[in-house]
Scaffold this active site. Structure first.
Site, PDB file in Angstrom:
ATOM      1  N   GLY A  71       0.826  -1.180   0.316  1.00 38.95           N
ATOM      2  CA  GLY A  71      -0.273   0.042   0.060  1.00 38.95           C
ATOM      3  C   GLY A  71       0.632   1.302  -0.163  1.00 38.95           C
ATOM      4  O   GLY A  71       2.401   0.965   0.499  1.00 38.95           O
ATOM      5  N   CYS A  98       5.343  -6.130   1.775  1.00 37.84           N
ATOM      6  CA  CYS A  98       5.868  -4.538   1.925  1.00 37.84           C
ATOM      7  C   CYS A  98       5.131  -3.550   2.469  1.00 37.84           C
ATOM      8  O   CYS A  98       5.589  -3.689   4.533  1.00 37.84           O
ATOM      9  CB  CYS A  98       5.828  -3.976  -0.145  1.00 37.84           C
ATOM     10  SG  CYS A  98       6.122  -2.566  -0.227  1.00 37.84           S
ATOM     11  N   TYR A  99       4.212  -3.193   2.292  1.00 36.27           N
ATOM     12  CA  TYR A  99       3.248  -2.007   3.353  1.00 36.27           C
ATOM     13  C   TYR A  99       2.735  -2.961   5.023  1.00 36.27           C
ATOM     14  O   TYR A  99       3.152  -3.284   5.941  1.00 36.27           O
ATOM     15  CB  TYR A  99       2.688  -1.205   3.428  1.00 36.27           C
ATOM     16  CG  TYR A  99       1.751  -0.870   4.157  1.00 36.27           C
ATOM     17  CD1 TYR A  99       1.943   0.668   4.299  1.00 36.27           C
ATOM     18  CD2 TYR A  99       0.400  -1.409   4.059  1.00 36.27           C
ATOM     19  CE1 TYR A  99       0.905   0.660   5.327  1.00 36.27           C
ATOM     20  CE2 TYR A  99      -0.894  -0.528   5.805  1.00 36.27           C
ATOM     21  CZ  TYR A  99      -0.066   0.259   6.186  1.00 36.27           C
ATOM     22  OH  TYR A  99      -1.022   1.351   6.989  1.00 36.27           O
ATOM     23  N   HIS A 186       8.591  -7.205  -3.698  1.00 34.30           N
ATOM     24  CA  HIS A 186       6.816  -7.383  -4.053  1.00 34.30           C
ATOM     25  C   HIS A 186       6.657  -9.344  -4.982  1.00 34.30           C
ATOM     26  O   HIS A 186       7.620  -9.025  -6.105  1.00 34.30           O
ATOM     27  CB  HIS A 186       6.544  -6.983  -5.124  1.00 34.30           C
ATOM     28  CG  HIS A 186       6.074  -5.426  -4.624  1.00 34.30           C
ATOM     29  ND1 HIS A 186       4.714  -5.779  -4.070  1.00 34.30           N
ATOM     30  CD2 HIS A 186       6.519  -4.286  -4.117  1.00 34.30           C
ATOM     31  CE1 HIS A 186       4.508  -4.137  -3.224  1.00 34.30           C
ATOM     32  NE2 HIS A 186       5.803  -3.560  -3.784  1.00 34.30           N
ATOM     33  N   GLU A 188       4.731 -10.840  -6.165  1.00 38.64           N
ATOM     34  CA  GLU A 188       3.768 -11.013  -7.019  1.00 38.64           C
ATOM     35  C   GLU A 188       4.222 -10.669  -8.821  1.00 38.64           C
ATOM     36  O   GLU A 188       3.072 -10.701  -9.670  1.00 38.64           O
ATOM     37  CB  GLU A 188       2.076 -10.565  -6.415  1.00 38.64           C
ATOM     38  CG  GLU A 188       2.745  -9.418  -6.569  1.00 38.64           C
ATOM     39  CD  GLU A 188       2.779  -8.743  -5.373  1.00 38.64           C
ATOM     40  OE1 GLU A 188       4.509  -9.335  -4.309  1.00 38.64           O
ATOM     41  OE2 GLU A 188       2.414  -7.257  -5.475  1.00 38.64           O
ATOM     42  N   SER A 240     -23.974 -10.958 -25.849  1.00 37.74           N
ATOM     43  CA  SER A 240     -23.472 -10.428 -27.069  1.00 37.74           C
ATOM     44  C   SER A 240     -22.818 -10.464 -28.540  1.00 37.74           C
ATOM     45  O   SER A 240     -22.228 -10.259 -29.599  1.00 37.74           O
ATOM     46  CB  SER A 240     -21.951  -8.903 -26.675  1.00 37.74           C
ATOM     47  OG  SER A 240     -21.072  -9.780 -26.183  1.00 37.74           O
ATOM     48  N   GLY A 241     -22.552 -12.061 -28.072  1.00 38.16           N
ATOM     49  CA  GLY A 241     -21.290 -12.517 -29.004  1.00 38.16           C
ATOM     50  C   GLY A 241     -19.901 -12.490 -28.034  1.00 38.16           C
ATOM     51  O   GLY A 241     -18.837 -13.403 -28.551  1.00 38.16           O
ATOM     52  N   GLY A 242     -19.739 -11.848 -26.996  1.00 41.88           N
ATOM     53  CA  GLY A 242     -18.440 -11.282 -26.647  1.00 41.88           C
ATOM     54  C   GLY A 242     -17.768 -12.892 -25.392  1.00 41.88           C
ATOM     55  O   GLY A 242     -18.992 -13.845 -25.251  1.00 41.88           O
ATOM     56  N   VAL A 243     -16.720 -13.442 -25.010  1.00 43.07           N
ATOM     57  CA  VAL A 243     -16.731 -14.468 -24.345  1.00 43.07           C
ATOM     58  C   VAL A 243     -17.404 -14.568 -22.924  1.00 43.07           C
ATOM     59  O   VAL A 243     -17.571 -15.249 -22.771  1.00 43.07           O
ATOM     60  CB  VAL A 243     -14.966 -14.701 -24.452  1.00 43.07           C
ATOM     61  CG1 VAL A 243     -14.545 -13.418 -22.997  1.00 43.07           C
ATOM     62  CG2 VAL A 243     -15.191 -16.014 -23.706  1.00 43.07           C
ATOM     63  N   ASP A 244     -17.206 -12.850 -21.915  1.00 47.38           N
ATOM     64  CA  ASP A 244     -17.602 -12.618 -20.936  1.00 47.38           C
ATOM     65  C   ASP A 244     -19.518 -13.220 -20.508  1.00 47.38           C
ATOM     66  O   ASP A 244     -20.142 -14.092 -20.603  1.00 47.38           O
ATOM     67  CB  ASP A 244     -17.772 -11.318 -20.321  1.00 47.38           C
ATOM     68  CG  ASP A 244     -16.138 -10.564 -20.788  1.00 47.38           C
ATOM     69  OD1 ASP A 244     -15.255 -12.165 -20.648  1.00 47.38           O
ATOM     70  OD2 ASP A 244     -16.416  -9.770 -20.477  1.00 47.38           O
ATOM     71  N   SER A 245     -19.863 -12.426 -21.974  1.00 43.86           N
ATOM     72  CA  SER A 245     -21.663 -13.139 -22.125  1.00 43.86           C
ATOM     73  C   SER A 245     -22.111 -14.042 -22.553  1.00 43.86           C
ATOM     74  O   SER A 245     -22.707 -15.064 -21.860  1.00 43.86           O
ATOM     75  CB  SER A 245     -22.835 -11.699 -22.640  1.00 43.86           C
ATOM     76  OG  SER A 245     -22.075 -12.160 -23.459  1.00 43.86           O
ATOM     77  N   LYS A 385     -10.285 -12.889 -16.103  1.00 43.03           N
ATOM     78  CA  LYS A 385     -10.433 -12.429 -17.769  1.00 43.03           C
ATOM     79  C   LYS A 385     -10.321 -14.101 -17.930  1.00 43.03           C
ATOM     80  O   LYS A 385     -10.665 -15.401 -18.930  1.00 43.03           O
ATOM     81  CB  LYS A 385      -9.533 -11.501 -18.508  1.00 43.03           C
ATOM     82  CG  LYS A 385     -10.631 -11.513 -20.217  1.00 43.03           C
ATOM     83  CD  LYS A 385     -11.183 -11.327 -20.324  1.00 43.03           C
ATOM     84  CE  LYS A 385     -12.131 -11.060 -21.484  1.00 43.03           C
ATOM     85  NZ  LYS A 385     -13.333 -10.250 -21.909  1.00 43.03           N
TER      86      LYS A 385
END
Ligand code: XMP
Length: 529
Positions: A71, A98-99, A186, A188, A240-245, A385
């Site tokens: 942070g 870290c923090y 870090h 990560e 919508s044809g996108g991957v999420d929907s 994602k």
């Protein structure tokens, strides 16, 4: 700050316990999401929670361990974010980064001071004690990523140091019992050598996780949750044809079959074959109950004469909501709306907004939940994602959908500068398709974050055969990016650019010039609008 652990937690309560969970207390680091991603890559489920989460809430979630994120604050600052000190009595392993390490030190009786030299960037870490955090690392020296001004100058009682750097005598520490750990660097971030190993050591050797978070287990538990929640009622979903929907719809369909109705709105602002692909995939392959609404004329009529990009977005958003609600009312009584919200959006609403917090604009057509009094089903709320893409593959979605590039809700309208008319949309659509074909042919599809054509609002002089022409200009945009927040213009080989330009000028009537956009984000944006 209140613990806005959202209604979704209530929805999934109980189910959560199926997976071993790590809770990441967010103290405002720009890297908090990265910690979560790294942990998930190790097949351990984790969640980001506010730093001031109550002890009761932690106990309720039965985590295997806790991580304190970094942070921007200093622990001694008046408004520095502190967690409840009782947290150390829970008997849970804790890793402070870290923090997070500095706070652990401060709360447990050690000392943190402002450093003479800020340590920022790559630093050599010397490991003095390997067990258990640095186990299996061959070298005693590691290049690690540092980003701190303060440092630990005195360890808390009953702590030992594990590693140092030339500037930090206590760059890593642990308590004698082997429960509490701190690292000043870090692990990560990609710049830290063997960072994932260090995280793995914490997860598997300290917290005793087994790694039971898999997409298969996620599918099974999601289906169960959705069934329990929906029972005999109906769900609608905007596809919508996108991957999420697409993944959202398929998951809900697997759970409740034809009690799900999907609505696909053809707003006339789609790319070549988009509608056809949606019909083929969802009707023919998966047999979803799909309501196709042809609203092309409605959208075009409302966009007549509109030039301002924000105005275009507003109109398209409003019209979408109208069309969607009209169609939904035709479907009959519905209780739920399924949406493809992802974890990064959820984090946005729970994370601590420190000074370094990113400002993210939300582009998508919102507003539906407000006008439709439906309960939300958001089965992807826990996923990143890349996890959604894995899920898509497991559910059998075709590669074209899995790897579909981000496409703005307002569609081609934002890639036509000036008025979006039927004629101009046709020009852009043809040019865009040529770009897609050539990029695919050159096997560059997966190397790029996005590529597309933009139709400019100027005409220029050209010559075709013996005749002077005065026609449109197409700009070609191709970028590489990790997340769309920043992007580099792609250094496409001249041969590909030449092929695209030749084909567009020869094949698309109304275009006599193609230019290539060589600007990066920032200061430019990816879309031209
Ligand atoms: P900009 O143009 O702001 O875009 O650099 C960043 C990323 O967001 C995508 N984008 C959208 N995505 N709905 C979306 O789902 C939208 O309305 C929208 N507008 C822009 C853009 O394509 C890029 O990937």
């Amino acid at each position: 700050m209140s613990i806005c652990v959202n209604s979704w937690f209530d929805i999934f309560k109980g189910e959560m316990q199926r997976y071993e969970t790590i809770l990441i207390l967010d103290f405002g680091s720009q890297y908090t999401q990265l910690i979560a991603r790294k942990i998930r890559e190790c097949r351990v489920y984790c969640e980001i929670v506010p730093f001031d989460i109550s002890i009761g809430e932690i106990i309720k979630r039965k985590p295997k361990g806790l991580i304190f994120s970094g942070g921007p604050a200093g622990v001694y600052e008046e408004k520095a974010p502190h967690c409840d000190k009782e947290i150390f009595r829970l008997g849970l392993p804790i890793l402070g980064i870290c923090y997070g390490m500095q706070l652990m030190t401060h709360l447990l009786g050690g000392k943190v001071e402002k450093s003479q030299h800020r340590e920022y960037g790559r630093t050599t870490l010397i490991v003095d004690k390997k067990r258990p955090l640095f186990l299996n690392l061959k070298s005693k020296k590691l290049l690690v990523w540092m980003s701190h001004g303060d440092k630990v100058v005195k360890l808390p009682p009953k702590f030992v140091h594990l590693a140092h750097t030339s500037n930090s005598p206590f760059a890593a520490m642990m308590d004698e019992e082997g429960k509490f750990f701190g690292v000043q660097f870090h692990p990560e971030v990609a710049h830290t050598q063997r960072g994932k190993e260090i995280i793995k050591n914490f997860l598997f050797n300290v917290c005793n996780c087994s790694g039971n978070w898999t997409m298969e287990s996620f599918i099974q538990s999601s289906i169960k949750k959705i069934r329990q929640r929906v029972r005999n009622r109906r769900v609608i979903c905007g596809l919508s044809g996108g991957v999420d929907s697409s993944v959202t719809a398929l998951l809900v369909h697997r759970a409740i079959g034809n009690k799900l109705s999907c609505i696909f709105v053809d707003n006339g602002l789609l790319r070549v074959n988009e509608k056809e692909e949606v019909i083929k995939t969802f009707c023919e392959n998966f047999h979803l109950n799909l309501h196709l609404v042809d609203a092309q004329e409605r959208f075009l009529k409302r966009l007549k004469g509109v030039i301002d990009p924000e105005e275009k977005r507003k109109i398209i958003g409003e019209e979408f909501i109208k069309v969607f609600t009209e169609e939904a009312s035709r479907i009959g009584k519905t209780d739920f709306l399924a949406q493809g919200t992802l974890y990064p959006d959820v984090i946005e609403s729970v994370s601590y907004k420190g000074p370094s917090a990113k400002i993210k604009s939300h582009h998508n057509v919102g507003g539906l939940p407000e006008v439709m009094p439906l309960s939300l089903i958001e089965p992807l709320r826990e996923l990143f994602k890349d996890e959604v893409r894995l899920l898509a593959r497991k559910l059998g979605l075709p590669e074209e959908i899995i790897w579909r590039q981000p496409f703005p809700g307002p569609g081609l309208a934002v890639r036509i500068l000036g008025e979006a008319t039927k004629e101009r949309l046709n020009i852009l659509r043809q040019a865009d398709f040529i770009v897609l074909e050539e990029i695919r042919k050159a096997k560059f599809y997966h190397r790029l974050w996005q590529f597309f054509a933009v139709l400019l609002p100027v005409k220029t002089v050209g010559i075709m055969g013996d005749e002077r022409t005065y026609e449109n200009v197409i700009a070609l945009r191709a970028v590489t990016s990790e997340d769309g927040m920043t992007a580099d213009w792609a250094k496409l080989p001249h041969k590909i650019l030449g092929n695209i330009s030749n084909r567009i000028i020869n094949e698309v009537k109304g275009v006599n010039r193609v230019v290539f956009d060589i600007s990066s984000k920032p200061p430019s944006t990816i879309e031209w609008e």
